[in-house]
Structure formats: structure tokens, C-alpha cells
Design a protein around this motif. Structure first.
Motif, mmCIF file in Angstrom:
data_model
loop_
_atom_site.group_PDB
_atom_site.id
_atom_site.type_symbol
_atom_site.label_atom_id
_atom_site.label_comp_id
_atom_site.label_asym_id
_atom_site.label_seq_id
_atom_site.Cartn_x
_atom_site.Cartn_y
_atom_site.Cartn_z
ATOM 1 N N ALA A 179 0.913 -1.211 0.087
ATOM 2 C CA ALA A 179 0.037 0.095 -0.032
ATOM 3 C C ALA A 179 0.883 1.351 0.186
ATOM 4 O O ALA A 179 1.382 1.634 0.988
ATOM 5 C CB ALA A 179 -0.870 0.086 0.995
ATOM 6 N N ARG A 180 1.164 1.776 -1.163
ATOM 7 C CA ARG A 180 2.093 2.931 -1.341
ATOM 8 C C ARG A 180 1.434 4.237 -1.727
ATOM 9 O O ARG A 180 0.438 4.211 -2.478
ATOM 10 C CB ARG A 180 2.994 2.221 -2.444
ATOM 11 N N LEU A 181 2.225 5.285 -0.837
ATOM 12 C CA LEU A 181 1.947 6.539 -1.363
ATOM 13 C C LEU A 181 3.077 7.451 -1.600
ATOM 14 O O LEU A 181 4.227 7.097 -0.924
ATOM 15 C CB LEU A 181 1.099 7.181 -0.135
ATOM 16 N N GLY A 182 2.899 8.320 -2.650
ATOM 17 C CA GLY A 182 4.340 8.928 -2.796
ATOM 18 C C GLY A 182 4.057 10.317 -3.860
ATOM 19 O O GLY A 182 2.837 10.615 -4.059
ATOM 20 N N VAL A 183 5.011 11.115 -3.773
ATOM 21 C CA VAL A 183 5.063 12.181 -4.530
ATOM 22 C C VAL A 183 6.218 12.195 -5.515
ATOM 23 O O VAL A 183 7.317 11.678 -5.080
ATOM 24 C CB VAL A 183 5.035 13.528 -3.977
ATOM 25 N N ARG A 184 6.049 12.640 -6.641
ATOM 26 C CA ARG A 184 7.329 12.949 -7.646
ATOM 27 C C ARG A 184 7.230 14.246 -8.286
ATOM 28 O O ARG A 184 6.152 14.502 -8.443
ATOM 29 C CB ARG A 184 7.439 11.738 -8.420
ATOM 30 N N GLY A 185 8.347 14.589 -8.591
ATOM 31 C CA GLY A 185 8.042 15.990 -9.738
ATOM 32 C C GLY A 185 9.612 16.310 -9.885
ATOM 33 O O GLY A 185 10.536 15.846 -10.073
ATOM 34 N N ARG A 186 9.483 17.634 -10.620
ATOM 35 C CA ARG A 186 10.758 17.969 -11.262
ATOM 36 C C ARG A 186 10.927 19.323 -10.596
ATOM 37 O O ARG A 186 10.060 20.122 -10.452
ATOM 38 C CB ARG A 186 10.694 18.075 -12.580
ATOM 39 N N VAL A 187 12.027 19.690 -10.066
ATOM 40 C CA VAL A 187 12.352 21.260 -9.639
ATOM 41 C C VAL A 187 12.911 21.924 -10.732
ATOM 42 O O VAL A 187 12.598 23.275 -10.521
ATOM 43 C CB VAL A 187 13.198 21.155 -8.413
#
Lengths: 329, 329, 329
Positions: free
Chosen positions: A51-59
Motif C-alpha cells: 500500500a504505497r503513497l508517494g510524490v514525484r516531480g521536477r524542480v
């Protein structure tokens, strides 16, 4: 490209292939399941696989980030939520990207397959037992994507797994490379050399893999050989119980799938694992997995696996039926 | 409709009542509080009742998901963050929806009331002690919404609570149904039949409830009767300490509120709980709660509760004053 | 203004300075690092300093909220994810704002500096050892912002730290005020008076601070004096090991930086800490930190620190080299 075996490649944000600045994406998936083990004392239970929760992105154009939590109580040995993958990637140049943080050891096709994209509910025993710790802390250089013919990863890591400091001063080196020989055939190899417990006793691991894609048919296989010291405290992958290993150990699997249509995909997997090559018959196990993946929609998948453990001597009641539902978001 | 007693019904996403594909919503609430126990050795402390973060959404017209973490250190017995409710719902048909994952056992009006919408800071003792584990792993069939006259839930669950595998092969059955007899009166009933610890000793639980809404006045009540084996390791609800139970146990409460205006709502609750019906006087407790809810704005609520424990014999100093501030987001 | 030393001031949401209703913001940062300790048995490891995820927002013109999780395995003593800062703020009036929940004790310049904005990787020893617990549960009144000349915070807190109830009925009082004497000089003072373990033995702490900003040069310093009882179970700040303290203890630091250009900022810090003022030489330590901060872009920072521990007698091998990469999102 969040390319540490944690996720699929992110959708290209521009047609030029050059990443541009974009906002944060929140993501995750849950895998509630029911499992029934046909052991002598029959066991069955509802649980979560993951059960996984996350954030990803680009600065900016050169730096991206990826952070994911494992929230299933059934993965870590103490049943707690923990920081799974968290890394910063400098990805300005396609062939010399660099990551720092926690991520999977880049070893083997099945281990580096994203956990929501596995063809069978469980990874092969050899993947869970020999590529342990599956996740670790360190730095990595990597190049290529799922669209390039060649692809490689080279990591320098603690070798102790997540959540702990290294207990020796020598770091582990782990690497993997794959090459698409033909449109239908990709081959690859992996290695690891490290010091699991101290500065004296080392460990060496090799892996070889192939992947065939022909129309609606796919076949993949891996062989992993491992020798030397190992860390008894390191969890096997994804909550599997670590086995006692001999000086030399090895295993392999082959797995075939056929896409009947867009939704239905039967799967067959044969595998073996020998936890001590020097002692014949003791600790050698074979298993067949018969399964079906049903893709209810783009985000929802049902998996049913029957695991048939093959005994060389007397037959023991130890088969298992696993049913897993997955939603990604 | 995320209708597992975890949340209010989600706002209707279209006028036709048919859910359409929508994006993920991040949500949560925190409940910092101050509590003072007027016991012999006076105790008072700042703490959190609950602190929850979650995401919910819809992957297509037929499937939705809901994932929430409890992050308050004061709920689980080990003070850790844990996965609370996480389920996938197939909700294409209003009267035969299906969920799989972790959620509350569908038993009783107060237990299935969303934790941010409770009228008193604590649930009744009987709700916390007899509907334990309050949350569990399993599958559920459910139908109806807060707008329909009839509503039901029927669940098949481990019966061991969150974070652990079942230790027996028999699953528990839990169900609840409610019906709006008149505009001002809804009645309901619940049952549970299961095996808390092994395949031999069973447990049976019944509940009856009513809810009266008349202008600005509301009155609700519940009676719960429970007999048989129980799991001493299962937490009482929301961090309450589990009591030692006899072979038969029961309890009830009635609770009245009056909306003075849009913001101010006084509440009075009377309850009793008998942890062993066979032994009179020992383990019997009565409590009155006098409180006021102040709705500062749509997202912010202040609750003040005075809990007066009624002794049958000598009066003991054990009353408590609770003050809780809540923000939802 | 999320002004509890957890974050920078939020960007003004309107030109009038009056906050308006706005939506939730998801935020966080990760700090993967490599550290090498040149002790007798050399130690080096990859790890995380911090890895934080949170949400903040405003529910209406008068109420805002802030919730953050620490997900690094290397901060809490048990290596678990935990609720860090979580508070509700009534901020209608700039000079009398109120917060309730968990947040940093408002003591000292360095402790109240946001953890992603620290000039050196570690806080001064005195900040970590004497302002412990650094985070606590309670209520706070505060006024002013980073743009006002005067600024104050006054908190009433458990004094036991996060995750536990108070074990005594007396609460701790902690306060800090700072004033910008000239454009280039800000001075401030802090105090704490509380009962760390019971209702009998108290603790008194004072702090004085200054901050000079002149063109590209900055100099800051603090002195903290502390006496009385203390809680041996309270973690030092951010995972530091708590030291055994005498009846009276004190420490100080001065830190200078120079912005060579927009990206490059060398830093020099000198500090000392005396864990028992009554026993000379035992427990007295001095340290110099030589470092450089490189701001790769607005969201990404690389820090390299060399920590030189100064021995009064024989030189011991105990220096350390720390390298930390940070991405904020």
C-alpha cells in the motif's frame, strides 16, 4: 524518468524528449489480497501485499525527485510504515544521470520491475532471497530509458538495506545493463560485489536475464548465482522470510504470458532455488505458478495465482492460492 | 460514495447520480486536544485524539479507492503511524457495491459514524469495548446511501483487526441494516458472528439503534449485547484500553443534542457498560457526558466535554474534562 | 504565516497582507547525505538526515493548519515515521495569533530556523542538547512576522516531547522575543521554565541571540544557559544522542557566512558546550565547522561540512565530513 525500478517511466512532458519543469504528482497504489495456504494447518487471511503513497516531480530541467512510503503492515518486519524510495536525480544528460537517496539495488529484471507491474503476485524466490536487501541507501549513475536499446545502472550503496547505517566502511557496488538485440529480444546482466557485515568477508553475485516479446506472447527468464557472506538481518524482498544460505547459492525462473485480449493474460512460471549448492537436495525447492491477470481497466487489475511447490521426495501439502486486487492512482 | 463509515458521502459528482471519473482528492483532519482527569493523582496533558491524512478518488465509472493513515501517536498501542482505512470499491450498482481492503466493521450507528463527525469526543464505552476490533481486513457488500430509506452492509473479515494476519481459518461475518421509518425516525440493527482466536470458540454480538431528528433536536441510542470468546489483544476503539470481559457483556447509551443556532450545539449523553453480566456490580459502570460543540466555521469545530462517571457505591474522583479542536481539510 | 519555526513564512496570498482563503498545499523536502567519521574505527554511511512530507492550508480567513510527517528512519529513536508538526492556528490578528497542536518549543534562533534552511548541516550542540525536547505538544500565542521589527512567541506545553502524554500536571512555559534594532542587527532572548519529570523538580533555561546582516556577510550567535532537572528520555534534536547533564550547563556558538555569489556560500562556525559547569574540563567540548553551501537552484542545495572537534588535551581522531543534498518541493 524516475528510472530506479520504482515506477514506470513518467510520461514525456514535451515532444522534444527534454524534460521541462513540471509540478508535483501525488501517486500510489494499494494491493488488498486474500491468500490461502493449503498447509497441514490450513491458513487463510485477508491482508495487504503493498500500500504505497508517494510524490514525484521536477524542480527544474536538471533535477527531479521521487518519494514513496510503504504503508502496508505486512511488509516490514516490525509492521510499520516506512520510507521506501526517496531520491534526488540529476537527469540533464540521458546517458549520465545521477541519483542519491534510497532506491532498489539495480540487479536483475524482476527486482527492477515496478512492484505494481509484476506479472505474478510474488517475485521469484531467487529474486527475493539473493537480491537482499532489495532496497538500499546510496548513489547511482544510470543511462538510457525503456525506449533506448541500451540501458545501464551502476550503484554504490551501503549494502545494509533501509533504515540503518552501514556497519562497515566498504561500500557495495551493484550494476545492471541490458541490450535490445532484436525487436523481440532483450538480454541483460547484473553483478554485485560487497561487504555485507564487515570489512573482511565479501559477497559476489551474478545475474543473467532475457526477455522475449513476440506479438501477444512474452517469455522472460533469469539466473542468479551468489557466493560469500550475507546479512542474516536483511529482509527478503517484500516481506518474504529470509532463508538460511550456504556458501554458494543459486536459482532461476522462466515465465511465459499470453495476451488473450486486452484484458486477459494467463501466466505460467517455473522456478527453482537452491539455498546451498554444496549440499545436494537439502534446501532445494522448485515451484510452478499458474495464474491469470485480468486488467479490469487501465488502473485496476485482478491477479489470481496458484503456487504449486514441487517436492522431490514425498509430496507435502504446501500449495497456495493468492488473489490480489490492485488500484493505481 | 466512500460509504464505509470513514467519511461522509462524497459530494455527488454529477446530477444524474451516476459517478463519473474524477481526480484524486487529498484530505484529512487533525484533533489536538487537552484533557484533564480529576483522579486522585490529577493528570492533564496536551495530546492528539486523531491526526489523519488520506487520498480518495475514482479510477473509472465503476471503481473508486480510499486510503487513510492514522498519524496520531496516541491511537495505536505502539504509538506508530499506520494504515487505517484502505479499500477498493466497485460501486457501479447502488444496491450491490463491493469493497475489499481495510475498513470499519459495519456494526452500530456510532462506530460507523465518521470520526470527525462524532457528537461527543469519545464514543460510548460499549462501542469501543464490544465492537473491537473496530477496523479489520476483508470484503464487504453494501447498498444504499445517506439519502436512501434503506441501507445495508455485510462484511466477511479476518476478525483480528489491522496489521495482523488471521490466526484461524474461519472468517467473521458482520452486518448492519437501517431503515428510515418516518422522516424523523431511523431504526437499525447489527450483528456479528465470528471466531476471535481459533476455529472452536465463537462470538456472537447483536446491536439495536435508533435516531430521531426533529427540527433542531436530535436523539440517538444504541444497545449492544455480546457473548462468547474475545481477543484480548485487540485494541478497544481509538486508543481506549481494552477491559477484561466476562462470558456475556452488554451496554447502551442515549444521546441528545439541540442546535441552539448554526454554531452552538449542546449535547447530553448517558451510558452504561457491564463487562460481565453474570457478576452483578463488579465491572458495571455508568457515565454522563455534558458537552458543547461549537462550529467555528464549516471546517473548524471546538468540542468541550465533561465526563461524569457515576459510582454505585462510594464516589471516586475520576471525572474528566476534555477539550478538542478540529480542522478538516 | 506558518510561523512555528517549521517553515518559512508562506507567500502572501494578497497584496493587502490579510490572508484570504486558499487551497491546500502539499510540501516536503528530502535530505539524503553521506557522512564519514574519522574516528579510530572509521565509520561512513549513506543515510537521510530528514525526509519530510506535509500539507498546509487555510480553512477560512481566521484559521490555518499545518501537518508534517518525519519519514526519515534516522531521526526518531525507534526509526519510525512519526507526526512531527501538526497545529491549527487562529491568525486573524497579527499580534495575537494562537496555535494548538505539536510544534517546536519557541526557544533560540537556530532551533526556530526551519530545518531546510539551516546554514550548517547540524545545529550547534547546545541547541540540540539544551532545547530538548525540541518539539512538544501544547498551545502558543505569537505575534509579528519576518517582516516586522518585533516578533514574539509564548507557549504552554507538556514539556515531554512528541508522542507521549505529560507525566506531571504542571505545564512548561517557553518564550522568545526578537527585535530588529537596526537594519543590519537583530537581537533576541528566550526562556523556558518547566517541570521535566514531576511536580517538584523544575528547570530554568535562558538564551540570548544576535544576527548581523551586512551586504553579503552574515554573522549570528547564541548563548544558552540551563539548570535544574531534565528528562533523560527526551531525544536531543534531530536524532542527536542526548548527553548526561550536570546541575548547570551552558553553551554557545558564532557562525559567519559570506555570499560569494548567488550560488556559493562558505560558512564558518565555532561552538562550545559544557555539559556540567561545576566540573571543569570533563564534558567540555569545542568544535569548528568549515563548510560550503551551494545553491544549485531555488529548490536544490548541496552542503559540505567539515567538523573539527577541538580537544583541550590530547588530540583524538573524531573529525567528520558531512555531505548533504536537499530538494524541496
Amino acid at each position: 524518468s524516475f528510472a530506479q525500478g520504482c515506477e514506470d517511466d513518467a510520461p514525456a512532458s514535451s515532444t522534444s524528449g527534454v524534460p521541462s519543469t513540471s509540478n508535483m504528482t501525488f501517486f500510489g497504489y494499494i494491493q488488498p489480497m486474500f491468500e490461502s495456504h493449503f498447509t497441514d494447518a490450513n491458513e487463510n487471511t485477508f491482508k495487504f501485499k503493498r500500500a504505497r503513497l508517494g510524490v514525484r516531480g521536477r524542480v527544474n530541467r536538471s533535477f527531479s525527485y521521487y518519494v514513496a512510503l510503504e504503508t502496508s503492515d505486512f511488509v516490514s518486519s516490525d509492521g510499520n510504515v516506512y520510507l521506501l524510495d526517496a531520491f534526488i536525480t540529476y537527469d540533464k544528460h540521458e546517458w549520465t544521470k545521477f541519483s542519491m537517496g534510497s532506491f532498489k539495488q539495480p540487479f536483475g529484471l524482476e527486482v527492477t520491475t515496478a512492484c505494481h507491474a509484476l506479472t505474478t503476485i510474488d517475485r521469484a524466490i531467487v529474486s527475493d532471497q539473493l537480491v537482499a536487501p532489495q532496497r538500499d541507501l546510496g548513489v547511482m549513475m544510470l543511462g538510457g530509458t525503456s525506449k533506448t536499446k541500451f540501458r545501464y545502472s551502476l550503484a554504490l550503496m551501503n549494502g545494509r538495506g533501509l533504515g540503518v547505517k552501514d556497519n562497515n566502511t566498504k561500500k557495495d557496488v551493484i550494476g545492471r545493463a541490458s541490450y535490445k538485440l532484436f525487436d523481440f529480444l532483450t538480454v541483460g546482466g547484473s553483478f554485485r560485489y560487497g561487504y555485507p557485515n564487515n570489512n573482511d568477508l565479501d559477497r559476489t553475485t551474478y545475474g543473467a536475464e532475457f526477455l522475449v516479446n513476440y506479438k501477444d506472447f512474452a517469455l522472460q527468464g533469469e539466473y542468479i548465482y551468489d557466493e560469500g557472506d550475507y546479512n542474516r538481518a536483511a529482509d527478503g524482498g517484500c516481506g518474504s522470510t529470509p532463508l538460511e544460505l550456504g556458501e554458494k547459492r543459486a536459482g532461476a525462473y522462466v515465465m511465459a504470458t499470453y495476451n488473450v485480449n486486452e484484458k486477459l493474460q494467463p501466466v505460467f512460471k517455473y522456478e527453482y532455488f537452491d539455498q546451498d549448492l554444496d549440499i545436494k537436495k537439502v534446501g532445494y525447492q522448485e515451484m510452478m505458478t499458474l495464474g491469470v491477470n485480468y486488467f479490469i481497466n487501465a488502473k485496476t487489475r485482478l491477479q489470481v495465482n496458484y503456487q504449486n511447490k514441487i517436492e522431490t521426495g514425498l509430496s507435502i501439502d504446501n500449495d497456495a492460492l493468492l488473489m490480489q486486487l490492485q488500484v493505481r492512482f
